[in-house]
Design a protein around this motif. Sequence first.
Motif, mmCIF file in Angstrom:
data_model
loop_
_atom_site.group_PDB
_atom_site.id
_atom_site.type_symbol
_atom_site.label_atom_id
_atom_site.label_comp_id
_atom_site.label_asym_id
_atom_site.label_seq_id
_atom_site.Cartn_x
_atom_site.Cartn_y
_atom_site.Cartn_z
ATOM 1 N N UNK A 12 0.977 -1.170 0.001
ATOM 2 C CA UNK A 12 0.156 0.160 0.047
ATOM 3 C C UNK A 12 0.839 1.270 0.131
ATOM 4 N N UNK A 13 0.248 2.232 -0.522
ATOM 5 C CA UNK A 13 1.169 3.708 -0.530
ATOM 6 C C UNK A 13 1.391 3.915 0.609
ATOM 7 N N UNK A 17 -0.876 4.251 4.926
ATOM 8 C CA UNK A 17 -0.404 4.028 6.276
ATOM 9 C C UNK A 17 -0.618 5.382 7.194
ATOM 10 N N UNK A 18 -0.333 6.631 6.531
ATOM 11 C CA UNK A 18 -0.368 7.896 7.114
ATOM 12 C C UNK A 18 -1.955 8.037 7.467
ATOM 13 N N UNK A 19 -2.745 7.722 6.772
ATOM 14 C CA UNK A 19 -4.171 7.897 6.810
ATOM 15 C C UNK A 19 -4.611 7.097 8.152
ATOM 16 N N UNK A 20 -4.084 5.934 8.432
ATOM 17 C CA UNK A 20 -4.328 5.054 9.460
ATOM 18 C C UNK A 20 -3.616 5.546 10.734
ATOM 19 N N UNK A 21 -2.482 6.039 10.441
ATOM 20 C CA UNK A 21 -1.695 6.531 11.563
ATOM 21 C C UNK A 21 -2.264 7.938 12.085
ATOM 22 N N UNK A 22 -3.040 8.715 11.358
ATOM 23 C CA UNK A 22 -3.646 10.134 11.745
ATOM 24 C C UNK A 22 -5.025 9.256 12.482
ATOM 25 N N UNK A 23 -5.671 8.439 12.135
ATOM 26 C CA UNK A 23 -6.853 8.183 12.916
ATOM 27 C C UNK A 23 -6.411 7.507 14.332
ATOM 28 N N UNK A 24 -5.283 6.524 14.172
ATOM 29 C CA UNK A 24 -5.005 5.903 15.479
ATOM 30 C C UNK A 24 -4.458 7.006 16.492
ATOM 31 N N UNK A 25 -3.659 8.177 15.922
ATOM 32 C CA UNK A 25 -2.831 9.026 16.770
ATOM 33 C C UNK A 25 -3.951 9.793 17.445
ATOM 34 N N UNK A 26 -5.036 10.425 16.643
ATOM 35 C CA UNK A 26 -6.246 11.089 16.924
ATOM 36 C C UNK A 26 -6.834 10.436 18.150
ATOM 37 N N UNK A 27 -7.238 9.079 18.047
ATOM 38 C CA UNK A 27 -7.918 8.559 18.890
ATOM 39 C C UNK A 27 -6.996 7.971 20.234
ATOM 40 N N UNK A 28 -5.879 7.472 19.992
ATOM 41 C CA UNK A 28 -4.968 7.085 21.172
ATOM 42 C C UNK A 28 -3.718 7.914 21.544
ATOM 43 N N UNK A 29 -3.538 8.910 20.699
ATOM 44 C CA UNK A 29 -2.197 9.735 20.954
ATOM 45 C C UNK A 29 -1.008 9.042 20.289
ATOM 46 N N UNK A 30 -0.130 9.947 20.417
ATOM 47 C CA UNK A 30 1.288 9.459 19.623
ATOM 48 C C UNK A 30 1.800 8.252 20.081
ATOM 49 N N UNK A 31 1.465 7.559 21.205
ATOM 50 C CA UNK A 31 1.710 6.227 21.690
ATOM 51 C C UNK A 31 0.744 5.225 21.106
ATOM 52 N N UNK A 32 0.072 5.408 20.472
ATOM 53 C CA UNK A 32 -0.991 4.414 19.859
ATOM 54 C C UNK A 32 0.106 3.123 18.870
ATOM 55 N N UNK A 33 -0.620 2.168 19.408
ATOM 56 C CA UNK A 33 -0.075 0.835 18.866
ATOM 57 C C UNK A 33 0.186 1.023 17.538
ATOM 58 N N UNK A 40 -5.146 -1.035 10.763
ATOM 59 C CA UNK A 40 -6.127 -0.001 10.035
ATOM 60 C C UNK A 40 -5.828 0.186 8.543
ATOM 61 N N UNK A 41 -4.645 0.140 8.075
ATOM 62 C CA UNK A 41 -3.862 0.234 6.763
ATOM 63 C C UNK A 41 -4.161 -0.958 5.860
ATOM 64 N N UNK A 42 -4.387 -2.011 6.621
ATOM 65 C CA UNK A 42 -4.977 -3.369 5.895
ATOM 66 C C UNK A 42 -3.580 -3.913 5.644
ATOM 67 N N UNK A 43 -2.530 -3.788 6.280
ATOM 68 C CA UNK A 43 -1.097 -4.499 5.957
ATOM 69 C C UNK A 43 -0.655 -5.054 7.273
ATOM 70 N N UNK A 44 0.378 -5.754 7.196
ATOM 71 C CA UNK A 44 1.092 -6.438 8.252
ATOM 72 C C UNK A 44 2.112 -5.106 8.900
ATOM 73 N N UNK A 45 2.531 -5.404 9.968
ATOM 74 C CA UNK A 45 3.373 -4.514 10.675
ATOM 75 C C UNK A 45 4.851 -4.627 9.924
ATOM 76 N N UNK A 46 5.312 -5.466 9.190
ATOM 77 C CA UNK A 46 6.535 -5.271 8.381
ATOM 78 C C UNK A 46 6.451 -4.293 7.323
ATOM 79 N N UNK A 47 5.356 -4.262 6.851
ATOM 80 C CA UNK A 47 5.148 -3.348 5.836
ATOM 81 C C UNK A 47 4.959 -1.811 6.457
ATOM 82 N N UNK A 48 4.528 -1.543 7.561
ATOM 83 C CA UNK A 48 4.593 -0.239 8.093
ATOM 84 C C UNK A 48 5.967 -0.023 8.369
ATOM 85 N N UNK A 49 6.721 -0.985 8.885
ATOM 86 C CA UNK A 49 8.220 -0.646 9.095
ATOM 87 C C UNK A 49 8.909 -0.516 7.905
#
Length: 186
Positions: A12-13, A17-33, A40-49
């Motif tokens: 995924x572009x 991931x940024x769209x998913x991060x915005x939503x997670x950080x807005x909901x849980x803060x910068x320490x969101x999982x 939320x982006x529909x990918x594995x953690x390896x893709x994010x990293x």
Amino acid sequence: MLHQETSSWRSPAPRQLLTAARAAFAEHGTEASLRDVARRAGVGIGTLYRHFPTREALLQALMRDRFDGLARRASGLLAEPSPRDALLAWLTAVAAGSATYRGLPESVMAALRDEGSELHASCAAMRAAGSRLLERAQAQGAVRADVTTEELLALAAGVAWAGEQSPNRPQMAQRLLSLVMTGLTH
């Protein structure tokens, strides 16, 4: 067939991931999982990293435009006739931006102290632009001469944090900024 399916599969572009991060950080803060961000982006953690090797790299990607905008805003405010009002307008924008995600003020202050941080360059550019506003206000006697940019940013971060704690966020932040400016001028 498997090779064709694998080669046609695309990561995924980073935008997703940024769209998913915005939503997670807005909901849980910068320490969101970060696992939640990936999910939320529909990918594995390896893709994010692969796209964002650290939490700071992800924050940097999210905040770069905001910090660059604050730097541009400070430069534009240098032309304002009242150095005090220009500084207050910039501080208001910094505090509002700092309140975007719970925990962001701490991340910004830590990045300013850590030159190796992913966020450091953007934070430093924003800080330098704010320094020019502060120096102008000090040169005109509109702000106490003993105030430093670091103190100014710490005050803005404190206002953002306090605003997060209040049910009247915008009103509380504006009131606190007004009190800060009064303190800076006496």
